[in-house]
Design a protein around this motif. Sequence first.
Motif, PDB file in Angstrom:
ATOM      1  N   ALA A  54       0.841  -1.194   0.000  1.00 47.33           N
ATOM      2  CA  ALA A  54       0.000   0.000   0.000  1.00 47.33           C
ATOM      3  C   ALA A  54       0.871   1.236   0.000  1.00 47.33           C
ATOM      4  O   ALA A  54       1.863   1.324   0.732  1.00 47.33           O
ATOM      5  N   LEU A  55       0.492   2.196  -0.815  1.00 52.10           N
ATOM      6  CA  LEU A  55       1.168   3.486  -0.931  1.00 52.10           C
ATOM      7  C   LEU A  55       0.203   4.549  -0.431  1.00 52.10           C
ATOM      8  O   LEU A  55      -0.948   4.596  -0.855  1.00 52.10           O
ATOM      9  N   ARG A  56       0.643   5.392   0.494  1.00 46.16           N
ATOM     10  CA  ARG A  56      -0.244   6.345   1.145  1.00 46.16           C
ATOM     11  C   ARG A  56      -0.115   7.735   0.541  1.00 46.16           C
ATOM     12  O   ARG A  56       1.005   8.253   0.383  1.00 46.16           O
ATOM     13  N   LEU A  57      -1.251   8.335   0.199  1.00 46.76           N
ATOM     14  CA  LEU A  57      -1.275   9.710  -0.282  1.00 46.76           C
ATOM     15  C   LEU A  57      -1.488  10.637   0.908  1.00 46.76           C
ATOM     16  O   LEU A  57      -2.436  10.464   1.671  1.00 46.76           O
ATOM     17  N   PRO A  58      -0.649  11.639   1.082  1.00 48.91           N
ATOM     18  CA  PRO A  58      -0.805  12.534   2.237  1.00 48.91           C
ATOM     19  C   PRO A  58      -2.060  13.378   2.122  1.00 48.91           C
ATOM     20  O   PRO A  58      -2.636  13.555   1.050  1.00 48.91           O
ATOM     21  N   ASP A  59      -2.488  13.896   3.249  1.00 48.50           N
ATOM     22  CA  ASP A  59      -3.701  14.698   3.376  1.00 48.50           C
ATOM     23  C   ASP A  59      -3.288  16.069   3.916  1.00 48.50           C
ATOM     24  O   ASP A  59      -2.314  16.187   4.659  1.00 48.50           O
ATOM     25  N   PRO A 102      -0.212  21.616   3.399  1.00 44.28           N
ATOM     26  CA  PRO A 102      -1.190  22.569   2.841  1.00 44.28           C
ATOM     27  C   PRO A 102      -1.402  22.347   1.341  1.00 44.28           C
ATOM     28  O   PRO A 102      -0.441  22.164   0.590  1.00 44.28           O
ATOM     29  N   GLY A 103      -2.669  22.343   0.944  1.00 42.78           N
ATOM     30  CA  GLY A 103      -2.997  22.178  -0.460  1.00 42.78           C
ATOM     31  C   GLY A 103      -2.979  20.751  -0.954  1.00 42.78           C
ATOM     32  O   GLY A 103      -3.228  20.499  -2.136  1.00 42.78           O
ATOM     33  N   ALA A 104      -2.654  19.798  -0.071  1.00 37.99           N
ATOM     34  CA  ALA A 104      -2.574  18.399  -0.512  1.00 37.99           C
ATOM     35  C   ALA A 104      -3.931  17.809  -0.812  1.00 37.99           C
ATOM     36  O   ALA A 104      -4.046  16.815  -1.529  1.00 37.99           O
ATOM     37  N   GLY A 105      -4.991  18.391  -0.277  1.00 38.99           N
ATOM     38  CA  GLY A 105      -6.318  17.823  -0.489  1.00 38.99           C
ATOM     39  C   GLY A 105      -6.603  16.714   0.507  1.00 38.99           C
ATOM     40  O   GLY A 105      -5.997  16.632   1.578  1.00 38.99           O
ATOM     41  N   ARG A 106      -7.527  15.850   0.130  1.00 42.72           N
ATOM     42  CA  ARG A 106      -7.947  14.748   0.998  1.00 42.72           C
ATOM     43  C   ARG A 106      -7.149  13.497   0.641  1.00 42.72           C
ATOM     44  O   ARG A 106      -6.982  13.159  -0.532  1.00 42.72           O
ATOM     45  N   GLY A 107      -6.657  12.803   1.661  1.00 47.82           N
ATOM     46  CA  GLY A 107      -5.711  11.713   1.463  1.00 47.82           C
ATOM     47  C   GLY A 107      -6.346  10.415   1.001  1.00 47.82           C
ATOM     48  O   GLY A 107      -7.560  10.301   0.839  1.00 47.82           O
ATOM     49  N   GLY A 108      -5.489   9.412   0.799  1.00 44.43           N
ATOM     50  CA  GLY A 108      -5.980   8.114   0.351  1.00 44.43           C
ATOM     51  C   GLY A 108      -4.863   7.103   0.257  1.00 44.43           C
ATOM     52  O   GLY A 108      -3.726   7.333   0.722  1.00 44.43           O
ATOM     53  N   TYR A 109      -5.160   5.973  -0.365  1.00 46.68           N
ATOM     54  CA  TYR A 109      -4.205   4.881  -0.534  1.00 46.68           C
ATOM     55  C   TYR A 109      -4.290   4.345  -1.960  1.00 46.68           C
ATOM     56  O   TYR A 109      -5.359   4.354  -2.577  1.00 46.68           O
ATOM     57  N   ILE A 110      -3.151   3.872  -2.456  1.00 44.68           N
ATOM     58  CA  ILE A 110      -3.100   3.135  -3.716  1.00 44.68           C
ATOM     59  C   ILE A 110      -2.428   1.803  -3.432  1.00 44.68           C
ATOM     60  O   ILE A 110      -1.375   1.750  -2.780  1.00 44.68           O
ATOM     61  N   GLU A 111      -3.024   0.722  -3.907  1.00 44.26           N
ATOM     62  CA  GLU A 111      -2.538  -0.625  -3.615  1.00 44.26           C
ATOM     63  C   GLU A 111      -2.397  -1.424  -4.902  1.00 44.26           C
ATOM     64  O   GLU A 111      -3.113  -1.173  -5.887  1.00 44.26           O
ATOM     65  N   ASP A 112      -1.462  -2.357  -4.883  1.00 47.62           N
ATOM     66  CA  ASP A 112      -1.312  -3.236  -6.038  1.00 47.62           C
ATOM     67  C   ASP A 112      -2.514  -4.159  -6.128  1.00 47.62           C
ATOM     68  O   ASP A 112      -3.044  -4.617  -5.115  1.00 47.62           O
ATOM     69  N   GLY A 113      -2.953  -4.435  -7.325  1.00 43.19           N
ATOM     70  CA  GLY A 113      -4.069  -5.351  -7.529  1.00 43.19           C
ATOM     71  C   GLY A 113      -3.582  -6.687  -8.062  1.00 43.19           C
ATOM     72  O   GLY A 113      -2.415  -6.871  -8.388  1.00 43.19           O
ATOM     73  N   GLY A 114      -4.490  -7.600  -8.128  1.00 37.78           N
ATOM     74  CA  GLY A 114      -4.165  -8.921  -8.655  1.00 37.78           C
ATOM     75  C   GLY A 114      -5.419  -9.614  -9.121  1.00 37.78           C
ATOM     76  O   GLY A 114      -6.532  -9.159  -8.847  1.00 37.78           O
ATOM     77  N   TYR A 115      -5.230 -10.712  -9.816  1.00 38.37           N
ATOM     78  CA  TYR A 115      -6.378 -11.480 -10.283  1.00 38.37           C
ATOM     79  C   TYR A 115      -5.936 -12.919 -10.522  1.00 38.37           C
ATOM     80  O   TYR A 115      -4.745 -13.212 -10.621  1.00 38.37           O
TER      81      TYR A 115
END
Length: 821
Positions: free
Chosen positions: A372-377, A383-396
């Motif tokens: 998981a890669l975390r986006l700062p908030d 300041p100005g970063a907006g609202r944070g979140g996460y990006i994760e590797d997917g699979g199938y």
Amino acid sequence: MTVRTTSQASPRRSGAGVGHADVVVVGSGFGGSVAAYRLAEAGLSVVVLERGRAYPPGSFARTPAETGRAFWDPGSGLYGLFDVWSFRGCDAVVASGLGGGSLIFANVLLRKDERWFVTEQPLPGGGHESWPVGRADLEPHYDAVERMMGAVPYPLHRPGYADTPKTRALREAAAALGLEFQLPPLAVAFAPSPDAEPQPGLPVDGPREGNLHGSDRRTCRLCGECNIGCNEGAKNSLDFTYLSAARRHGADLRTGHDVQAVRPGPRGGYQVDYVRYTGTGPDAGEPGSREPGRRPPTGTLTCDRLVLAAGTLGTTQLLLRSRNRLPGLGPALGTRFSTNGDTLSFLLRAKDRRTGGSRPLNPSQGPVITGALRLPDELDGHPGAGRGGYIEDGGYPQFVQWLAEGARGPQQLSRAARFLTRRLTGRLGLTSGRHLSKDLSDLLGDGLLTSTSLPLLGMGRDIPDGELRLRGGRLDVGWTPAHSADELRRIHATMRRIADVLDAGYADNPLWHLGRTVTVHPLGGVPMSSRPETGVCDPFGEVHGHPGLYIADGSALPGPVGANPSLTIAALADRMCTRLLEARAGGGNGAVPRPAYARRTSLVFTERMRGYYVPGATDPECAERGGAQREHFAFRLTVTADDLDAFLDDPEHQARADGWVESPGCGGRRPVLHGRFHLFAPASAGGGQEAGGTDPAGADVRRVLRYRLHFTDSQERPCTFAGHKQITHAATLRLWPDTTVLPFRVLAGHSADPLDPEAAVLGAGRLRLGLRDLAHQLSTFRTTGPDGTAALARFGEFFLGRLWASYSPYARPPGGGTPSP
């Protein structure tokens, strides 16, 4: 494999025949399973009602025939695992089975970031996101759930699990972009026991009777099938953890039970109505086929406490259906819907910058999510970063790679043509002999598209401004990605930057370009709040005004988690149970207090009116001349008289009004924070808009139907809707306009006295009740409590009596010798 039913009697309880339980839990997902275990462990009799069936290892669909039946639509004879909802702005995928969403989730157990538990954070479209709990409140409950679920990070550096290139690629991208990377805790058995070395495909220690399926389990073999059900039993899903423990403590787990409605019991507690889907084979009690056109059998359970945990969509739909049976549900019901920022995109044909060749990512190697890669908030101090979140590797799963390669039409046809040409020329002797092995290898191709591509899964703090409602008896969602466009674009932009770092192509989910998204984490609809005006349940999940009724799923969340929400939902449920059991221990015998409404009869009805509004008009007469300045105005109110006898005896005949007002000049659709409705209240003695005396036509005005609605505009400025219908002593022909036309003013502030000359008037207008709206209103009258039919008759007698006294040509006017009612 034969599926073992879970609807048979437990060794400590009376089983499927029980008609009453201390606690009924509706749903077996992350909230319901935790509640079932905690309350059964404490010695309460617990019945869990789950609409889907049990899925032991080996029973998840894999063949095309099995997968075609793996969807949930009982009306079409489908009782499978995947329940796919389609709404105007988004689609949602949820699960139906014993263990709920844990059967198809990607195993991630991340905690909600501490700073993201916001209080009164303004939202772009008006209102606030506000969490009445904080990270410190949930820490011990996070710990407890992680222990129970066996949460461990992906063992990237251990033999057998080290060859997972997608994990290393995401970590490399995070370092290049200066973003935080982690191996999140996963609910997966990588090792046979907690103190053993991780290794794929080994038997998981423990007796067969240790889980409710009685099935063997094996450690994760890196097949990428987590989201379609783990046939190895490697996933520590709720059926292997909380539900198995709940059953050992005596909980009665009933599959194939689909709850349709809930209501208060006549002597306290609650009644739960359900339909039962029963199979025709040896697995009685499991969902299965039934004769076409034949209705499934129904039943009712009673309980002292009721825990609703049917998921965001299921619980909200159930409460909306049962709203008239549960008087006092606040105006926030159906609000605060969020998709948790769910986003999907694809990296395509990654390259190795050092060699210039292809870079393998192998998305089917490993669990679905490993990193998981975390986006700062901006709340983190950016300041100005907006609202944070996460990006994760997917699979199938690996078989998806075959499908994807086979779908490449032109390339596949080209390879097939070359293969046939070589074989034909060889048969004709036009070319020298070739090994068939080489031709077959060329025909199959190199598989570079799928081996060098990778799905990316995003989540974040989108705007929780969606609304869930019933439309034609079916659940509908008023939500659009446009309101969260800034947050979602930021996630997409970061995904593109990851593609650049890995020298890969990039593709969005095609639905994104159509203004749609797909969520697997729908949240909200029954939001928690410390105040009943702004939430349906309190910070411990208990519904305001309904002791013993609890919400324990994602619908209670007042906003997005920003990370995978499963752990937070489970932690909130664990906290809820702690408070419930503490209150029970402090209450002597632990009986739930009998709600006040159980000792009286309440009346509920809904009214809808539409018309126009003129900003700046000082009164409805000015608004009548507003012409081109008019704009649309409407409201929908649920009027509740909690005690009908007291309502009829009250000279003011005051009832509560919940719902919304809607107008562009007031900021769109705005919830009523505090509303009052007076039926046939005496007209004011003094001057002003509601004064008694005569109206402009000379008719005598003695009573009014008064509306007082407090709300806030899009800038959160307080406003008051003040309207009244004048009931005159006049000719019969005045009955319709007097009772269906509502002049009103909108005042600045939350005015307690709308006749206050100091109150600033923001605008005015008129609303009308159409024939169709009147017909709908008459169909919504409901009573709850003892003697409901007689109570409704008393109300009808009162209502018609007032109208007769005012408009009948046979009724004497006031002063004619007969007192006015």
